[in-house]
Design a protein around this motif. Structure first.
Motif, PDB file in Angstrom:
ATOM      1  N   VAL A  62       0.848  -1.193   0.000  1.00 32.32           N
ATOM      2  CA  VAL A  62       0.000   0.000   0.000  1.00 32.32           C
ATOM      3  C   VAL A  62       0.884   1.244   0.000  1.00 32.32           C
ATOM      4  O   VAL A  62       2.061   1.195   0.334  1.00 32.32           O
ATOM      5  N   ASN A  63       0.279   2.348  -0.373  1.00 29.21           N
ATOM      6  CA  ASN A  63       0.971   3.618  -0.408  1.00 29.21           C
ATOM      7  C   ASN A  63       1.279   4.047   1.026  1.00 29.21           C
ATOM      8  O   ASN A  63       0.374   4.306   1.815  1.00 29.21           O
ATOM      9  N   SER A  64       2.560   4.137   1.359  1.00 26.79           N
ATOM     10  CA  SER A  64       2.950   4.458   2.733  1.00 26.79           C
ATOM     11  C   SER A  64       2.553   5.881   3.120  1.00 26.79           C
ATOM     12  O   SER A  64       2.269   6.154   4.288  1.00 26.79           O
ATOM     13  N   LEU A  78      -0.623   1.902  12.454  1.00 24.58           N
ATOM     14  CA  LEU A  78      -0.169   1.794  11.070  1.00 24.58           C
ATOM     15  C   LEU A  78      -0.729   0.536  10.413  1.00 24.58           C
ATOM     16  O   LEU A  78      -1.158   0.567   9.258  1.00 24.58           O
ATOM     17  N   GLU A  79      -0.776  -0.570  11.179  1.00 22.86           N
ATOM     18  CA  GLU A  79      -1.313  -1.828  10.641  1.00 22.86           C
ATOM     19  C   GLU A  79      -2.784  -1.677  10.260  1.00 22.86           C
ATOM     20  O   GLU A  79      -3.212  -2.155   9.207  1.00 22.86           O
ATOM     21  N   GLU A  80      -3.560  -1.007  11.118  1.00 27.45           N
ATOM     22  CA  GLU A  80      -4.982  -0.799  10.824  1.00 27.45           C
ATOM     23  C   GLU A  80      -5.155   0.095   9.595  1.00 27.45           C
ATOM     24  O   GLU A  80      -6.039  -0.144   8.773  1.00 27.45           O
ATOM     25  N   ASP A  83      -4.340  -2.017   6.580  1.00 31.47           N
ATOM     26  CA  ASP A  83      -5.444  -2.946   6.315  1.00 31.47           C
ATOM     27  C   ASP A  83      -6.612  -2.238   5.644  1.00 31.47           C
ATOM     28  O   ASP A  83      -7.225  -2.767   4.711  1.00 31.47           O
ATOM     29  N   ALA A  84      -6.930  -1.037   6.135  1.00 34.32           N
ATOM     30  CA  ALA A  84      -8.024  -0.264   5.518  1.00 34.32           C
ATOM     31  C   ALA A  84      -7.706   0.039   4.059  1.00 34.32           C
ATOM     32  O   ALA A  84      -8.586  -0.054   3.185  1.00 34.32           O
ATOM     33  N   LEU A  85      -6.459   0.374   3.774  1.00 33.85           N
ATOM     34  CA  LEU A  85      -6.061   0.636   2.378  1.00 33.85           C
ATOM     35  C   LEU A  85      -6.136  -0.640   1.541  1.00 33.85           C
ATOM     36  O   LEU A  85      -6.613  -0.616   0.405  1.00 33.85           O
TER      37      LEU A  85
END
Length: 102
Positions: A62-64, A78-80, A83-85
């Motif tokens: 994903v785009n950081s 950050l993990e959530e 995951d949403a992305l």
């Protein structure tokens, strides 16, 4: 003589009651086992469905920058955010809406 026969008959009834109780316990155990097996089978089925639905999302890059924006905007890890992305095809707008609706 009758006393002895009555006592033997009572012992046989007690033994028969014990055997009957044991058989009933086995039947209950068998029903519980079948119920548990059905529950586990449903659980496995649901897990496999969930796994199939989400396998595309696991490990997707994903785009950081988007992830950092989400972390800054929401009280989330950050993990959530990642995951949403992932669940929203790396689309920032969709991921934000997803998190708002949670």
């Amino acid at each position: 003589f009758f006393f002895i026969m009555a006592k033997e008959a009572q012992q046989q009834r007690q033994q028969l009651d014990s055997v009957t109780d044991y058989v009933q316990q086995l039947e209950v155990s068998s029903h519980m086992e079948q119920d548990l097996k059905a529950v586990f089978e449903r659980l496995v089925s649901k897990f496999k469905s969930w796994e199939e639905e989400n396998k595309i999302n696991h490990g997707a890059v994903v785009n950081s920058e988007y992830a950092k924006i989400i972390v800054d905007q929401f009280d989330t890890t950050l993990e959530e955010a990642e995951d949403a992305l992932r669940k929203n095809d790396d689309d920032l707008q969709k991921a934000l809406v997803y998190l708002i609706n949670q």
